[in-house]
Design an enzyme around this catalytic site. Structure first.
Site, PDB file in Angstrom:
ATOM      1  N   ASN A 189     -35.009   5.543 -23.652  1.00 54.65           N
ATOM      2  CA  ASN A 189     -33.748   5.921 -24.312  1.00 54.65           C
ATOM      3  C   ASN A 189     -33.937   6.887 -25.479  1.00 54.65           C
ATOM      4  OD1 ASN A 189     -34.958   3.838 -25.744  1.00 54.65           O
ATOM      5  ND2 ASN A 189     -33.030   2.865 -26.327  1.00 54.65           N
ATOM      6  N   PRO A 213     -45.730   6.236 -21.692  1.00 53.22           N
ATOM      7  CA  PRO A 213     -44.293   6.487 -21.773  1.00 53.22           C
ATOM      8  C   PRO A 213     -43.574   5.912 -20.555  1.00 53.22           C
ATOM      9  CG  PRO A 213     -45.406   8.451 -21.003  1.00 53.22           C
ATOM     10  CD  PRO A 213     -46.484   7.429 -21.290  1.00 53.22           C
ATOM     11  N   SER A 214     -42.262   5.816 -20.652  1.00 53.75           N
ATOM     12  CA  SER A 214     -41.467   5.349 -19.523  1.00 53.75           C
ATOM     13  C   SER A 214     -41.608   6.290 -18.339  1.00 53.75           C
ATOM     14  CB  SER A 214     -39.991   5.254 -19.922  1.00 53.75           C
ATOM     15  OG  SER A 214     -39.171   5.081 -18.774  1.00 53.75           O
ATOM     16  N   SER A 266     -37.495  -4.228 -23.569  1.00 48.62           N
ATOM     17  CA  SER A 266     -36.731  -5.456 -23.371  1.00 48.62           C
ATOM     18  C   SER A 266     -37.470  -6.670 -23.935  1.00 48.62           C
ATOM     19  CB  SER A 266     -36.471  -5.680 -21.883  1.00 48.62           C
ATOM     20  OG  SER A 266     -37.660  -6.046 -21.212  1.00 48.62           O
ATOM     21  N   THR A 267     -36.710  -7.689 -24.278  1.00 46.96           N
ATOM     22  CA  THR A 267     -37.295  -8.916 -24.803  1.00 46.96           C
ATOM     23  C   THR A 267     -38.162  -9.596 -23.754  1.00 46.96           C
ATOM     24  OG1 THR A 267     -35.409  -9.214 -26.287  1.00 46.96           O
ATOM     25  CG2 THR A 267     -36.744 -11.155 -25.825  1.00 46.96           C
ATOM     26  N   GLU A 287     -40.538  -4.253 -30.834  1.00 44.70           N
ATOM     27  CA  GLU A 287     -39.146  -3.929 -31.156  1.00 44.70           C
ATOM     28  C   GLU A 287     -38.371  -4.143 -29.873  1.00 44.70           C
ATOM     29  OE1 GLU A 287     -35.803  -2.263 -30.972  1.00 44.70           O
ATOM     30  OE2 GLU A 287     -36.861  -0.343 -31.173  1.00 44.70           O
ATOM     31  N   CYS A 321     -30.904  -0.012 -28.624  1.00 44.99           N
ATOM     32  CA  CYS A 321     -31.090  -1.422 -28.968  1.00 44.99           C
ATOM     33  C   CYS A 321     -30.274  -1.836 -30.186  1.00 44.99           C
ATOM     34  CB  CYS A 321     -32.564  -1.699 -29.203  1.00 44.99           C
ATOM     35  SG  CYS A 321     -33.344  -0.550 -30.331  1.00 44.99           S
ATOM     36  N   GLU A 495     -41.170  -0.553 -38.285  1.00 44.20           N
ATOM     37  CA  GLU A 495     -41.534   0.849 -38.057  1.00 44.20           C
ATOM     38  C   GLU A 495     -40.774   1.720 -39.041  1.00 44.20           C
ATOM     39  OE1 GLU A 495     -42.776   0.992 -33.393  1.00 44.20           O
ATOM     40  OE2 GLU A 495     -40.649   1.228 -33.820  1.00 44.20           O
TER      41      GLU A 495
END
Length: 517
Positions: A189, A213-214, A266-267, A287, A321, A495
């Protein structure tokens, strides 16, 4: 609400036809051509200062979520490539950490300068692979660059301590030293800003980094690596591997040479990474997800509250988030706020982020749309009312209409879990005590927002909210000079700011004795 609903639906249909007629200012192919000419368009992994394909030759496609076009094919890397990246970072650690803070600072400053020089191209790349509007992508580049600049300056401020000794012939002091090789796993994101927020302080402290990275947005990460190389950051100090997430992640977790893991996502994934880090006792920064309440008291300035909630909810099409996940409005102002807020939302322009005037881009993929649809369906089946939107956008692909729901209750999925989409649930409340309980009734604890003209209430509620970030009469509060992070199941560590250096440093106590013998 019914008259407003009819008017807003009519506006939506008219707006959609205008969007269909208006073509985007640049197609994917033209954008890729422009980026290739800029010198920052890289499609290989980056290990030990070299651009590499995957060892087995496999690739995966990176697509534009607004059009479905294939932008590029990049290497699908796995265990072997990740192991080599770790080895490269570990080998470089000794020389990079031994540079003076001033020398590391200068490298980071050159990296910052290059990011700013290539701001327009980086923004174009972000929009191309992530989908957010171009102006928003430009904002992300500036935001991300600010972390590199800030930590370039903080590199020279890693201070130790002298401790008064309890015995006369001893001297006690504390050193702060780099923790070592850092594994950074970053989300889609904010594909540039999240890398900058992690890599900036790590390099400033003298650590070396392996970034994963994603797979949705690797091109921005690779462009950042290219600029880091141009800035003189030495081979091995920064490495990029992407592809097989489980193989890469497991290799990073199992390595004894990786001493720190930093993750934004994600958690559920964060919990797995935290558990996986236990075997080698890595330092962990997480995070994770949020469930941000946006509280509007009846003494709030209505215009400020509407503007703030709009920004907090719909930035990046709700895919952040810290987005407002629940908008809690006091009964005395509820109807007035709902009408004003819905009218503001109807003016949001949905479309390809490369087109002029667009404020809402697509969701990242089909799964994201299906999740939003399931949340809205659950809410309406339990009594929530759709004031605006509530369906896929007529543009198709992964576009979803900006949506406002009323009569939302606490037992609905949309108020219990993170939406990560352009849906704003409105929930009424009566008293300050009630809304604090409602706001804190979640396992998440990342961001919260308050709108009130009462200074005393601002203090009371800010202190009572169980969140790491609180915005008072502001919808966008993130900045490089303040600590960013959550509590409860929203994560560990901070951060940004001077506190953001701490997670990349180890404290070493030194006792010098028998000095007078």
């Amino acid at each position: 609400m019914s008259m407003l609903r009819v008017a807003l639906c009519r506006h939506r249909l008219l707006g959609s036809s205008r969007h269909f007629r208006r073509q985007m200012s640049m197609d994917s192919k033209g954008a890729v051509s422009q980026l290739s000419n800029s010198g920052i368009f890289r499609t290989q992994g980056f290990i030990a200062g070299k651009w590499l394909d995957s060892y087995d030759g496999t690739t995966f496609e990176v697509r534009n979520p607004a059009t479905g076009d294939v932008i590029a094919k990049v290497p699908s890397m796995g265990r072997k490539e990740t192991s080599d990246a770790i080895s490269s970072a570990y080998t470089t650690l000794s020389s990079w950490s031994k540079l003076t803070a001033n020398e590391r600072s200068k490298c980071l400053r050159r990296w910052y300068d290059l990011i700013i020089t290539h701001k327009e191209d980086l923004a174009l790349l972000i929009t191309l692979e992530q989908g957010k509007p171009l102006t928003e992508a430009q904002g992300e580049v500036s935001y991300g660059a600010s972390f590199i600049e800030f930590f370039a300056e903080e590199a020279k401020r890693v201070y130790g301590d002298i401790i008064p000794p309890p015995i006369a012939d001893r001297r006690l002091f504390v050193l702060k030293q780099p923790i070592g090789v850092v594994a950074a796993i970053t989300p889609w994101n904010f594909p540039l800003a999240m890398i900058a927020r992690k890599v900036g302080p790590a390099l400033a402290c003298g650590c070396t980094v392996v970034v994963k990275p994603s797979e949705f947005t690797p091109l921005t990460a690779l462009a950042a690596a290219e600029l880091a190389l141009q800035a003189g950051i030495p081979p091995g100090a920064l490495n990029m591997v992407m592809g097989k997430a489980s193989d890469i992640g497991d290799t990073l977790l199992e390595s004894t040479q990786v001493r720190k893991l930093t993750f934004t996502g994600s958690t559920a994934v964060g919990k797995k990474l935290m558990a996986g880090s236990a075997s080698t006792v890595k330092k962990v920064s997480l995070e994770l997800g949020g469930n941000a309440p946006c509280i509007v008291f009846d003494d709030a300035n209505l215009d400020v509250a509407v503007k703030g909630c709009l920004a907090a909810k719909f930035r990046n099409s709700g895919q952040t988030c810290v987005c407002a996940n629940r908008i809690l409005v006091q009964e005395g102002i509820y109807e007035k706020f709902a009408n004003a807020f819905a009218k503001a939302v109807q003016n949001l322009q949905v479309g390809n982020g490369l087109a002029e005037g667009i404020t809402q881009g697509p969701l990242i993929n089909e799964a994201a749309v299906q999740k939003v649809e399931s949340f809205v369906k659950d809410a309406t089946s339990k009594g929530a009312n759709v004031i605006l939107g509530g369906r896929r956008h007529s543009l198709g692909m992964t576009f979803y209409e900006p949506t406002v729901l009323s009569n939302v209750k606490s037992d609905m999925l949309i108020s219990r879990e993170e939406i990560f989409g352009p849906v704003a649930p409105l929930m009424p409340f009566k008293s300050e005590e009630e809304v604090i309980q409602m706001a804190n009734d979640t396992n998440a604890g990342l961001a919260a927002y308050i709108f009130t003209n009462s200074i005393s209430r601002s203090w009371r509620v800010s202190e009572a909210l169980e969140y790491g970030l609180v915005g008072v009469n502001e919808g966008i509060i993130s900045t490089e000079v303040a600590p960013f992070g959550g509590c409860k199941q929203s994560g560990l560590g901070r951060e940004g700011s001077k506190y953001g250096m701490d997670d990349y440093l180890e404290l070493k106590y030194v006792c010098m004795g028998n000095l007078e013998s």
